[in-house]
Design an enzyme around this catalytic site. Structure first.
Site, PDB file in Angstrom:
ATOM      1  N   SER A  97       0.821  -1.203   0.000  1.00  0.00           N
ATOM      2  CA  SER A  97       0.000   0.000   0.000  1.00  0.00           C
ATOM      3  C   SER A  97       0.867   1.271   0.000  1.00  0.00           C
ATOM      4  CB  SER A  97      -0.903  -0.084   1.230  1.00  0.00           C
ATOM      5  OG  SER A  97      -1.370   1.147   1.606  1.00  0.00           O
ATOM      6  N   GLY A  99       4.221   1.517  -0.609  1.00  0.00           N
ATOM      7  CA  GLY A  99       5.156   1.521  -1.735  1.00  0.00           C
ATOM      8  C   GLY A  99       4.498   2.102  -2.973  1.00  0.00           C
ATOM      9  N   HIS A 100       3.288   1.651  -3.232  1.00  0.00           N
ATOM     10  CA  HIS A 100       2.533   2.127  -4.384  1.00  0.00           C
ATOM     11  C   HIS A 100       2.317   3.648  -4.300  1.00  0.00           C
ATOM     12  CE1 HIS A 100      -1.054   2.394  -7.064  1.00  0.00           C
ATOM     13  NE2 HIS A 100      -1.535   3.135  -6.092  1.00  0.00           N
ATOM     14  N   ARG A 118      10.396  -8.794  -4.415  1.00  0.00           N
ATOM     15  CA  ARG A 118      10.699 -10.181  -4.785  1.00  0.00           C
ATOM     16  C   ARG A 118      10.317 -10.401  -6.240  1.00  0.00           C
ATOM     17  NH1 ARG A 118       8.265 -13.500   0.320  1.00  0.00           N
ATOM     18  NH2 ARG A 118       6.413 -12.253  -0.044  1.00  0.00           N
ATOM     19  N   LYS A 119      11.242 -11.026  -6.955  1.00  0.00           N
ATOM     20  CA  LYS A 119      11.003 -11.236  -8.386  1.00  0.00           C
ATOM     21  C   LYS A 119       9.791 -12.154  -8.562  1.00  0.00           C
ATOM     22  CE  LYS A 119      13.105 -11.031 -12.629  1.00  0.00           C
ATOM     23  NZ  LYS A 119      13.111 -12.255 -13.424  1.00  0.00           N
ATOM     24  N   GLY A 121       6.789 -11.960  -7.615  1.00  0.00           N
ATOM     25  CA  GLY A 121       5.744 -11.982  -6.580  1.00  0.00           C
ATOM     26  C   GLY A 121       4.590 -11.082  -6.994  1.00  0.00           C
ATOM     27  N   ALA A 159       8.001  -8.512   7.527  1.00  0.00           N
ATOM     28  CA  ALA A 159       9.008  -8.819   6.492  1.00  0.00           C
ATOM     29  C   ALA A 159      10.292  -8.037   6.720  1.00  0.00           C
ATOM     30  CB  ALA A 159       8.441  -8.522   5.108  1.00  0.00           C
ATOM     31  N   HIS A 181       7.542   3.727   9.604  1.00  0.00           N
ATOM     32  CA  HIS A 181       7.010   3.322  10.907  1.00  0.00           C
ATOM     33  C   HIS A 181       8.212   3.106  11.820  1.00  0.00           C
ATOM     34  CE1 HIS A 181       4.055   1.977  13.617  1.00  0.00           C
ATOM     35  NE2 HIS A 181       3.742   0.787  13.135  1.00  0.00           N
TER      36      HIS A 181
HETATM   37  N1  LIG Z   1      -0.588   0.596   5.178  1.00  0.00           N
HETATM   38  C1  LIG Z   1      -0.677   1.693   5.903  1.00  0.00           C
HETATM   39  O1  LIG Z   1      -1.770   2.259   6.065  1.00  0.00           O
HETATM   40  C2  LIG Z   1       0.554   2.331   6.511  1.00  0.00           C
HETATM   41  C3  LIG Z   1       0.475   3.645   6.951  1.00  0.00           C
HETATM   42  C4  LIG Z   1       1.616   4.248   7.442  1.00  0.00           C
HETATM   43  C5  LIG Z   1       2.790   3.517   7.539  1.00  0.00           C
HETATM   44  N2  LIG Z   1       2.838   2.220   7.145  1.00  0.00           N
HETATM   45  C6  LIG Z   1       4.098   1.489   7.220  1.00  0.00           C
HETATM   46  O2  LIG Z   1       4.653   1.404   5.910  1.00  0.00           O
HETATM   47  C7  LIG Z   1       5.395   0.185   5.780  1.00  0.00           C
HETATM   48  C8  LIG Z   1       4.856  -0.635   4.618  1.00  0.00           C
HETATM   49  O3  LIG Z   1       3.513  -0.924   4.906  1.00  0.00           O
HETATM   50  P1  LIG Z   1       2.491  -1.451   3.805  1.00  0.00           P
HETATM   51  O4  LIG Z   1       1.149  -1.482   4.452  1.00  0.00           O
HETATM   52  O5  LIG Z   1       2.697  -0.722   2.534  1.00  0.00           O
HETATM   53  O6  LIG Z   1       3.042  -2.910   3.685  1.00  0.00           O
HETATM   54  P2  LIG Z   1       2.379  -4.155   3.015  1.00  0.00           P
HETATM   55  O7  LIG Z   1       1.300  -3.744   2.078  1.00  0.00           O
HETATM   56  O8  LIG Z   1       2.068  -5.098   4.079  1.00  0.00           O
HETATM   57  O9  LIG Z   1       3.702  -4.532   2.170  1.00  0.00           O
HETATM   58  C9  LIG Z   1       3.918  -5.695   1.759  1.00  0.00           C
HETATM   59  C10 LIG Z   1       5.208  -5.671   0.940  1.00  0.00           C
HETATM   60  O10 LIG Z   1       6.134  -6.460   1.653  1.00  0.00           O
HETATM   61  C11 LIG Z   1       6.584  -7.490   0.752  1.00  0.00           C
HETATM   62  N3  LIG Z   1       6.897  -8.684   1.535  1.00  0.00           N
HETATM   63  C12 LIG Z   1       6.122  -9.312   2.459  1.00  0.00           C
HETATM   64  N4  LIG Z   1       6.784 -10.369   2.969  1.00  0.00           N
HETATM   65  C13 LIG Z   1       7.989 -10.405   2.347  1.00  0.00           C
HETATM   66  C14 LIG Z   1       9.133 -11.232   2.460  1.00  0.00           C
HETATM   67  N5  LIG Z   1       9.173 -12.234   3.338  1.00  0.00           N
HETATM   68  N6  LIG Z   1      10.193 -10.966   1.661  1.00  0.00           N
HETATM   69  C15 LIG Z   1      10.180  -9.932   0.800  1.00  0.00           C
HETATM   70  N7  LIG Z   1       9.131  -9.111   0.661  1.00  0.00           N
HETATM   71  C16 LIG Z   1       8.057  -9.333   1.430  1.00  0.00           C
HETATM   72  C17 LIG Z   1       5.447  -7.704  -0.220  1.00  0.00           C
HETATM   73  O11 LIG Z   1       5.942  -8.285  -1.390  1.00  0.00           O
HETATM   74  P3  LIG Z   1       5.213  -9.516  -2.140  1.00  0.00           P
HETATM   75  O12 LIG Z   1       4.066  -8.933  -2.892  1.00  0.00           O
HETATM   76  O13 LIG Z   1       6.285 -10.070  -2.994  1.00  0.00           O
HETATM   77  O14 LIG Z   1       4.745 -10.443  -1.054  1.00  0.00           O
HETATM   78  C18 LIG Z   1       4.969  -6.271  -0.411  1.00  0.00           C
HETATM   79  O15 LIG Z   1       5.752  -5.623  -1.392  1.00  0.00           O
HETATM   80  C19 LIG Z   1       5.282  -0.539   7.127  1.00  0.00           C
HETATM   81  O16 LIG Z   1       6.363  -0.186   7.933  1.00  0.00           O
HETATM   82  C20 LIG Z   1       3.985   0.055   7.702  1.00  0.00           C
HETATM   83  O17 LIG Z   1       3.911  -0.022   9.112  1.00  0.00           O
HETATM   84  C21 LIG Z   1       1.751   1.609   6.601  1.00  0.00           C
END
Ligand SMILES: NC(=O)c1ccc[n+]([C@@H]2O[C@H](COP(=O)([O-])OP(=O)(O)OC[C@H]3O[C@@H](n4cnc5c(N)ncnc54)[C@H](OP(=O)(O)O)[C@@H]3O)[C@@H](O)[C@H]2O)c1
Length: 409
Positions: A97, A99-100, A118-119, A121, A159, A181
Site C-alpha cells: 500500500s 510503496g505504491h 521479490r522477483k 511476486g 518482512a 514506521h
Molecule cells: N498501510 C498503511 O496504512 C501504513 C500507513 C503508514 C505507515 N505504514 C508502514 O509502511 C510500511 C509498509 O507498509 P504497507 O502497508 O505498505 O506494507 P504491506 O502492504 O504489508 O507490504 C507488503 C510488501 O512487503 C513485501 N513482503 C512481504 N513479505 C515479504 C518477504 N518475506 N520478503 C520480501 N518481501 C516481502 C510484499 O511483497 P510480495 O508482494 O512479494 O509479497 C509487499 O511488497 C510498514 O512499515 C507500515 O507499518 C503503513
C-alpha cells in the site's frame, strides 16, 4: 510526441497558475509535478511557476496551549525538490500500500525512483502494471538497494524483520535508511533490526493508507505525515526527512520521534481507530438486541447514524459542534454519560498503552504476521467479523442508501 507532452504540460500549468491566483486555495502540486515530469522544457516552467506557491512556510503553531513546529510543502517548490535530490536514487523496497502511493508520487514529482521487490511476486506484477520497468526501474530487492542512495524500507513490518539479515550488509556508508514506521527500529530486541552506525536513519509516516497518500496527491492536496530522525550522521537527516516527506506527497509534516510515532500508532489503531470502535459497536448492538430491538433498529442506532450523520460532523467542526447539532434530549443524555464511559474505559486504555510500550503488542504482531499461514488466518478472522449479525444487518441497511451501488458490496 514531445509536442503533445509539451502541450499537456502547458495546459496543466495553466490550470495550476489559475488555481494559484486564488490565494485561499492550495495549489495543485500534483498537476505541477505531472507537467514537470512530462516534458523537459516544463521543468524550467516548474521553476518559474513554483515560487508563486511559496505563500506559507515552516510555522510554529499553538496546539491547545502547546507550541509545535509544522513543516509544509510550500517551502519545497518542485524545482528545489528536484535539485535537492538530483544526485540521489530513491530505492523503494516493497510495493504494498505505501510503496505504491509513495513511489508513484515521488516519480510524478520528477525524482529518480526505483522499486525493489521479490522477483515474480504479487508486488512485482503490481509494479509492472504501474509502469515500473524490469531492469530499468524495477529490480530484485538486493539489486535495488545496491543501486539506491536512499533506501526506503516499505516491506511489511514482519518482512522487515525477516529480511534484515540479508538487507543490513547492503546498507553501506553514504546511504540513507528510511522507514514509514518506528516499529522495526524501536523494538529492535524483538525485530533484530539493528541499524548500521554510519548512515542517517529517518522516518516519514503518512497518517493514512497508501491509497490515500496517492489519491490526495492526485487531487493536488497532501497527506499529513509524521517525520523523525533516529540517527543523524551527516547533520542533514532532518532536512532530508522533510524533503522526502514532500517528495512522497505530504502536505504538512509534524515532528516526532521514532518511539512516539510507533507508540501512538499502535495504540491508536488498537483503540478508537479500529479495536475499540468494533468493541463498542458490538456491545451497544448486543444490548439492544437482547432487549427486543430488531437488527435494523439496532444497526441504525449504533452504526448507520454514527457513520452517516454524526461522526462527519465531529470531523468537520469538533465534538461540541456535533452535540450542538443534536436535540436537547440527546445532548443532555450524552453530556451525562460521556464521563461514565471515560471512567470505565480509562483503565483499559492505560493497559493498552502499557502493552504497546513493553513490546507485548509487537511480539504478538511479529508472531502472527510472520506465520506462513498468515493470509489464511487473517481471512478466517475477518470472515468471522463479516458473519456477525451486526455487519450482516449493515449490508441490508446500506443497500437502502440513495447512493447505493451493488457492486461496492
Ligand atoms: N498501510 C498503511 O496504512 C501504513 C500507513 C503508514 C505507515 N505504514 C508502514 O509502511 C510500511 C509498509 O507498509 P504497507 O502497508 O505498505 O506494507 P504491506 O502492504 O504489508 O507490504 C507488503 C510488501 O512487503 C513485501 N513482503 C512481504 N513479505 C515479504 C518477504 N518475506 N520478503 C520480501 N518481501 C516481502 C510484499 O511483497 P510480495 O508482494 O512479494 O509479497 C509487499 O511488497 C510498514 O512499515 C507500515 O507499518 C503503513
Amino acid at each position: 510526441m514531445a509536442s503533445i507532452a509539451a502541450r499537456s504540460a502547458s495546459k496543466a500549468f495553466r490550470q495550476v497558475a489559475k488555481s494559484a491566483a486564488r490565494p485561499a486555495q492550495t495549489a495543485s502540486y500534483s498537476l505541477l509535478a505531472r507537467a514537470a515530469t512530462r516534458a523537459p522544457a516544463s521543468r524550467a516552467l516548474a521553476a518559474a511557476v513554483a515560487p508563486a506557491f511559496q505563500t506559507r512556510g515552516v510555522k510554529t503553531l499553538d496546539f491547545a496551549g502547546t507550541k509545535e513546529t509544522v513543516y509544509e510543502r510550500a517551502d519545497w517548490p518542485l524545482a528545489k525538490l528536484q535539485d535537492y535530490f538530483k544526485n540521489d536514487t530513491l530505492a523503494l523496497i516493497g510495493y504494498g500500500s505505501q510503496g505504491h502511493g509513495q513511489g508513484l508520487n515521488a516519480r510524478d514529482n520528477g525524482l529518480n525512483v526505483i522499486v525493489g521487490v521479490r522477483k515474480d511476486g504479487e508486488s512485482w506484477r503490481q509494479a509492472m502494471e504501474d509502469g515500473w520497468v524490469p531492469g530499468e526501474t524495477l529490480f530484485p530487492i538486493e539489486e535495488a538497494i545496491n543501486r539506491g542512495t536512499i533506501i526506503m524500507n516499505l516491506l511489511s513490518d514482519a518482512a522487515q524483520s525477516q529480511t534484515w539479515p540479508t538487507i543490513a550488509p547492503l546498507i553501506t556508508k553514504g546511504k540513507t535508511l528510511y522507514f514509514s514506521h518506528g516499529f522495526s527500529v524501536v523494538y529492535k530486541e524483538d525485530t533484530h533490526v539493528e541499524v548500521p552506525k554510519d548512515v542517517d536513519v529517518i522516518l516519514v509516516a503518512p497518517k493514512g493508507s497508501g491509497r490515500t497518500v496517492r489519491s490526495l496527491f492526485k487531487e493536488g492536496r497532501g497527506i499529513n505525515s509524521s517525520i523523525a530522525v533516529w540517527q543523524d550522521v551527516t547533520g542533514k537527516a532532518k532536512e532530508k526527512a522533510i524533503a522526502i516527506g514532500v517528495g512522497i506527497g505530504s502536505g504538512y509534516m509534524y515532528e516526532t520521534t521514532f518511539e512516539k510515532e510507533v507508540y501512538s500508532d499502535l495504540y491508536g489503531e488498537r483503540g478508537v481507530l479500529m479495536g475499540a470502535i468494533q468493541g463498542l459497536f458490538l456491545a451497544q448492538y448486543q444490548v439492544l438486541r437482547k432487549n427486543g430491538h430488531t437488527p435494523s433498529e439496532a444497526f441504525n442506532e449504533t452504526v448507520e447514524e454514527a457513520t452517516q450523520s454524526l461522526y462527519p460532523l465531529i470531523g468537520a467542526k469538533g465534538m461540541d459542534y456535533m452535540y450542538n447539532a443534536c436535540s436537547t434530549t440527546a445532548r443532555r443524555g450524552a453530556l451525562d454519560w460521556a464521563p461514565i464511559f471515560e471512567k470505565a474505559n480509562l483503565p483499559i486504555f492505560e493497559q493498552l498503552y502499557q502493552s504497546v510500550r513493553d513490546g507485548t503488542e509487537t511480539r504478538k504482531s511479529l508472531e502472527y504476521n510472520g506465520r506462513s499461514t498468515y493470509r489464511e488466518d487473517l481471512n478466517r478472522e475477518l470472515a468471522e467479523i463479516n458473519d456477525q449479525e451486526i455487519w450482516r444487518a449493515g449490508k441490508v441497511v446500506r443497500s437502502l442508501r440513495p447512493d447505493y451501488k451493488p457492486e461496492s458490496e
